[in-house]
Write an enzyme that holds these catalytic residues in place. Structure first.
Site, PDB file in Angstrom:
ATOM      1  N   LYS A 293      -4.600  17.033  24.800  1.00 19.87           N
ATOM      2  CA  LYS A 293      -4.910  15.692  25.277  1.00 19.87           C
ATOM      3  C   LYS A 293      -6.426  15.529  25.386  1.00 19.87           C
ATOM      4  O   LYS A 293      -7.113  16.396  25.925  1.00 19.87           O
ATOM      5  CB  LYS A 293      -4.246  15.459  26.639  1.00 19.87           C
ATOM      6  CG  LYS A 293      -4.102  13.991  27.023  1.00 19.87           C
ATOM      7  CD  LYS A 293      -3.162  13.823  28.203  1.00 19.87           C
ATOM      8  CE  LYS A 293      -2.910  12.340  28.481  1.00 19.87           C
ATOM      9  NZ  LYS A 293      -1.982  12.142  29.593  1.00 19.87           N
ATOM     10  N   GLU A 379      12.256   7.802  38.296  1.00 22.74           N
ATOM     11  CA  GLU A 379      12.300   6.874  39.431  1.00 22.74           C
ATOM     12  C   GLU A 379      13.683   6.767  40.049  1.00 22.74           C
ATOM     13  O   GLU A 379      13.810   6.657  41.271  1.00 22.74           O
ATOM     14  CB  GLU A 379      11.807   5.487  38.990  1.00 22.74           C
ATOM     15  CG  GLU A 379      10.336   5.417  38.648  1.00 22.74           C
ATOM     16  CD  GLU A 379      10.005   5.889  37.243  1.00 22.74           C
ATOM     17  OE1 GLU A 379       8.802   5.960  36.908  1.00 22.74           O
ATOM     18  OE2 GLU A 379      10.949   6.184  36.458  1.00 22.74           O
ATOM     19  N   ARG A 407      13.453   0.365  37.134  1.00 17.46           N
ATOM     20  CA  ARG A 407      14.449   1.326  36.666  1.00 17.46           C
ATOM     21  C   ARG A 407      15.396   1.788  37.771  1.00 17.46           C
ATOM     22  O   ARG A 407      16.456   2.335  37.475  1.00 17.46           O
ATOM     23  CB  ARG A 407      13.735   2.551  36.086  1.00 17.46           C
ATOM     24  CG  ARG A 407      12.937   2.242  34.848  1.00 17.46           C
ATOM     25  CD  ARG A 407      12.390   3.490  34.214  1.00 17.46           C
ATOM     26  NE  ARG A 407      12.093   3.224  32.813  1.00 17.46           N
ATOM     27  CZ  ARG A 407      11.736   4.167  31.947  1.00 17.46           C
ATOM     28  NH1 ARG A 407      11.643   5.421  32.337  1.00 17.46           N
ATOM     29  NH2 ARG A 407      11.492   3.856  30.701  1.00 17.46           N
TER      30      ARG A 407
END
Length: 634
Positions: A293, A379, A407
């Site tokens: 990354k 979540e 969600r």
């Protein structure tokens, strides 16, 4: 196959000649590597001006080029999970000349957007949807006799979400030709957590696997014919041996063919592997790619979490651009208040879904590590996990962005509100959030929270009221949601001590006789400014800070609505089913049929842009409130 020597490098920048992926396919390997460098330079220079998701996009430059080189996009479908890593993808799919407008109002989106390009297969902004999208497309192609390919690129962080495994499980059972590329950089936004992350980290690069194999072969060949016989058996079971050192066994258990791990910044290896997968794909395949990354920009490589999503910065140093000093943010006040309250109450525990930095929980995690839980991108699990904590006498606080909370609506209703458990949901980034756009705007939460029994919903007018609401919520015997916006507070002083607010009671901020303004949360101060301007033109407006969306202060609201005869509600939420709808329903139930206006977002998705611009476009800033007030009087 990749052309290595037949073309000479072109003089001058290569990126200027790339208008579509077709233009990639005549390049040599050195040219592709040069193009990757140019793309990185362009992304860094642009994001330094516009802000954006820098580290994720830098990490997939070679992977992006390889995918578009090998596959016949857009006929072959390419799906980017989450979508915040698509800057290189946008540069080579016809948007190079508009790239400087990235994330700017009326410019190109920072996420895939179907209206921008045929190469943007799906609109994404939330994680872990790519496998399900891809499997649906693969199944449709099979029904229609279409032999083109479907490729879903998903990060290891997104693999922590249950939806990803639901898609993988179905794909293994359905046995369609689906290619899943696992972009493994050991990070989502913050450091990945969980058993799956630990499992994926037990990996070896392709070079390490080859080195081990060569060493074993050398030793066995020294054993003459016996060694050769053993070596023959080992070669036949090479994939099984490699499975001992890689996480392939996990995906093969889901009936995927596992390929990898392969280095994600070696274009030659990437292209050769993807060509092989493309040409021999029968059933679901997972290609495990190891990337870094922030690749190619040292500050982002060293601190990828800090450069996941970043504002404008100095490209030479990596330091953020200096901006005028602003009041402390709502997020920081929440985090500081949570720590203060945790020192007073040992029952308080905190939960995040892979967003400890974004939700202001890093100080809590450092001070109370045994009372802090990062559940990963999950979540739904976070809400039910909070319910379990509450059932055993603790006071859980789950901090989550408003758009991500969408969600977990079922878990909130079924596992928290039905048993009336004392769980606190701190709903950060409510309202419009700026350049991240429609996938991240938190403009639906009032509409999907207002109907749930047992739930108390609060919205502070400023940062001081936020800390008092958090204190109040932790002493309430039932579920509470506190919604607050992204960005700076109002600059008001913070009380040194806490006080409990009376549930369902608002506050009258200004008396008036001509109309009642009912602004919610961060719309209170613009409404007060509008009331002052209206007063200068002879219009006397009362202003109430409702504080509570559920339950509404029915007595205060109906009393002043009756006294003034006109009502305007203002909210940083969609109009349909929101706060204003609740107020009009209340007035109707009380038999009050008054001239009224609901100010909020109309029935369409709000595009990206600065918060102040989006507030103005919706007419919920001071200017818009003044216009609506005069229109209502006329």
């Amino acid at each position: 196959m990749l052309i290595v020597d037949t073309l000479t490098d072109q003089p001058g920048p290569l990126l200027e000649a790339i208008d579509s992926p077709t233009d990639l396919r005549g390049l040599s390997l050195p040219q592709m590597e040069q193009l990757a460098r140019e793309i990185r330079e362009t992304i860094i220079a642009t994001v330094a001006e516009t802000g954006g998701h820098l580290a994720p996009s830098l990490g997939v430059v070679e992977l992006t080029l390889a995918l578009h080189y090998v596959f016949d996009t857009p006929r072959d479908r390419l799906i980017w999970d989450v979508g915040h890593q698509v800057y290189a993808h946008k540069l080579i799919t016809g948007r190079r000349n508009r790239f400087q407008t990235l994330r700017r109002h009326k410019g190109i989106s920072g996420f895939p957007k179907r209206s921008e390009s045929d190469y943007d297969t799906v609109e994404t902004g939330h994680s872990s949807t790519s496998v399900s999208h891809g499997l649906g497309m693969a199944a449709a192609k099979a029904i229609q006799g279409d032999r083109s390919k479907v490729v879903a690129v998903i990060g290891d962080g997104s693999m922590t979400a249950g939806m990803a495994f639901e898609g993988l499980n179905h794909a293994g059972d359905l046995d369609r030709d689906l290619i899943v590329v696992l972009n493994d950089n050991e990070m989502s936004i913050s450091k990945n957590v969980g058993a799956l992350s630990s499992f994926l980290s037990r990996k070896m690069t392709g070079k390490m696997v080859r080195r081990l194999r060569d060493h074993i072969e050398e030793r066995l060949l020294a054993l003459s014919s016996v060694g050769e016989n053993i070596l023959t058996m080992l070669r036949k079971s090479e994939e099984s041996i490699k499975g001992l050192f890689t996480p392939g066994m996990l995906f093969e258990a889901l009936k995927f063919k596992y390929v990898g791990p392969i280095p994600g910044h070696e274009l030659g290896d990437l292209i050769a592997t993807l060509e092989n997968v493309r040409d021999h794909n029968h059933g679901p395949v997972l290609v495990h790619v190891i990337t870094t990354k922030g690749k190619g920009y040292p500050p982002a490589e060293t601190h990828p979490g800090d450069y996941h999503g970043i504002g404008p910065f100095d490209a030479a140093t990596g330091q953020p651009r200096k901006t005028p000093s602003a009041p402390v943010s709502y997020t920081q006040v929440f985090g500081d208040t949570l720590c203060r309250l945790a020192r007073q109450d040992q029952r308080l525990v905190a939960i995040t879904a892979a967003m400890p930095g974004g939700t202001g929980m890093l100080p809590f995690a450092a001070e109370f590590p045994d009372r802090f839980f990062d559940v990963g991108i999950a979540e739904q699990h976070a809400v039910s996990f909070a319910a379990g904590l509450a059932l055993e006498g603790l006071r859980p606080v789950f901090a989550v962005y408003s758009s991500f909370m969408q969600r977990a609506l079922d878990q909130l209703i079924h596992d928290v509100c039905l048993p009336n458990l004392p769980v606190v949901i701190a709903l950060d980034r409510s309202g419009v959030v700026g350049a991240d756009g429609p996938t991240h705007h938190g403009v639906f939460d009032l509409s999907f929270l207002r109907f749930i029994p047992n739930l108390t919903v609060m919205s502070p007018k400023d940062e001081n009221e936020l800390q008092q609401m958090l204190f109040t919520a932790l002493h309430h015997q039932g579920p509470v949601v506190i919604r607050y916006p992204r960005g700076s507070g109002e600059g008001v002083p913070l009380d040194a001590s806490f006080c409990r607010l009376e549930i369902g009671k608002g506050e009258l901020l200004r008396e008036g006789s001509d109309m009642l303004l009912l602004p919610l949360g961060n719309r209170v101060f613009p409404a007060l400014a509008a009331a002052e301007r209206l007063a200068a033109s002879g219009i006397d407006a009362a202003v109430i800070n409702p504080r509570f969306v559920r339950p509404l202060d029915s007595e205060l609201i109906t009393a002043w609505a009756t006294r003034t005869g006109r009502v305007i509600t203002i909210e940083d939420n969609c109009i349909l089913g929101g706060f204003g709808s609740g107020v009009l329903q209340l007035l109707h139930q009380r038999g009050l049929h008054l001239p009224a206006t609901i100010l909020g977002y109309p029935d369409h998705f709000v595009e990206h842009g600065p918060q102040a611009v989006l507030w103005a476009d919706a007419g919920i800033d001071a200017d818009g409130i003044v216009r609506s007030a005069k229109a209502l009087l006329s």
